[in-house]
Design a protein around this motif. Structure first.
Motif, short mmCIF file in Angstrom:
data_model
loop_
_atom_site.label_atom_id
_atom_site.label_comp_id
_atom_site.label_asym_id
_atom_site.label_seq_id
_atom_site.Cartn_x
_atom_site.Cartn_y
_atom_site.Cartn_z
N GLY A 11 0.80 -1.21 0.00
CA GLY A 11 0.00 0.00 0.00
C GLY A 11 0.83 1.26 0.00
O GLY A 11 2.06 1.22 0.03
N ASP A 12 0.13 2.37 0.02
CA ASP A 12 0.80 3.64 0.17
C ASP A 12 1.19 3.79 1.65
O ASP A 12 0.74 3.01 2.49
CB ASP A 12 -0.10 4.79 -0.31
N PRO A 13 2.05 4.75 1.97
CA PRO A 13 2.49 4.89 3.36
C PRO A 13 1.36 5.18 4.36
O PRO A 13 1.49 4.87 5.54
CB PRO A 13 3.49 6.04 3.30
N GLN A 14 0.27 5.73 3.88
CA GLN A 14 -0.86 6.01 4.76
C GLN A 14 -1.75 4.79 4.97
O GLN A 14 -2.66 4.81 5.81
CB GLN A 14 -1.71 7.17 4.21
N GLY A 15 -1.54 3.74 4.20
CA GLY A 15 -2.33 2.51 4.34
C GLY A 15 -3.74 2.63 3.82
O GLY A 15 -4.65 1.98 4.32
N ARG A 16 -3.93 3.42 2.76
CA ARG A 16 -5.28 3.61 2.20
C ARG A 16 -5.46 2.87 0.88
O ARG A 16 -6.50 2.27 0.64
CB ARG A 16 -5.55 5.09 2.01
N GLU A 37 8.01 0.63 -10.22
CA GLU A 37 6.83 1.29 -10.79
C GLU A 37 5.60 1.17 -9.88
O GLU A 37 4.79 2.09 -9.80
CB GLU A 37 6.52 0.78 -12.21
N ILE A 38 5.46 0.07 -9.16
CA ILE A 38 4.34 -0.09 -8.22
C ILE A 38 4.52 0.87 -7.04
O ILE A 38 3.59 1.56 -6.63
CB ILE A 38 4.21 -1.54 -7.74
N LEU A 39 5.73 0.90 -6.49
CA LEU A 39 6.00 1.77 -5.34
C LEU A 39 5.82 3.24 -5.72
O LEU A 39 5.25 4.02 -4.96
CB LEU A 39 7.39 1.51 -4.78
#
Length: 128
Positions: A11-16, A37-39
């Motif tokens: 996920g993104d760093p915020q976990g959304r 590319e995913i990150l």
């Protein structure tokens, strides 16, 4: 021993926002390696660059970031390597330990393990 492959959500760093990825478990890899590319699509920032030793003994700098993942029913933050195109996606031991998972080499799968905590050289799980 065979190969263990797992599905994990990164996920993104915020976990959304999360994306599903398939990874090969690599107990010789410190950190989890995911496609750059995913990150980047998940807006995971590069936090630092470190030297990494490859299986052939050579050294190579790798970019690292921290982001949310979901594995074995748990969501947590882990450090990831920004893998370049053509490099495999690997689940490293830091992420395995954070998820409290171990490799079962007989059945080629991940199994849950208990957390351990040590104090003054004694194991703290009812032994002191």
């Amino acid at each position: 021993m065979g190969t263990v492959t797992v599905t994990m959500e990164v996920g993104d760093p915020q976990g959304r926002n999360f994306r599903e990825v398939n990874l090969e478990v690599d107990t010789g890899s410190t950190f989890t390696a995911l496609p750059r590319e995913i990150l980047q699509a998940l807006e995971v920032p590069v936090n630092r660059t470190e030297q990494s030793r490859l299986a052939d003994g050579s050294r190579q700098p790798v970019e690292l970031g921290d982001t949310a993942v979901r594995l074995a029913g748990k969501q947590f933050m882990t450090t990831v390597i920004f893998a370049e195109e053509g490099e495999p996606s690997l689940l490293g031991v830091v992420t395995l330990e954070q998820a409290l998972l171990a490799v079962d080499p007989v059945n080629n799968e991940l199994i849950p393990v208990e957390a351990k905590r040590y104090r003054s050289g004694l194991l703290l799980n009812g032994c002191d």
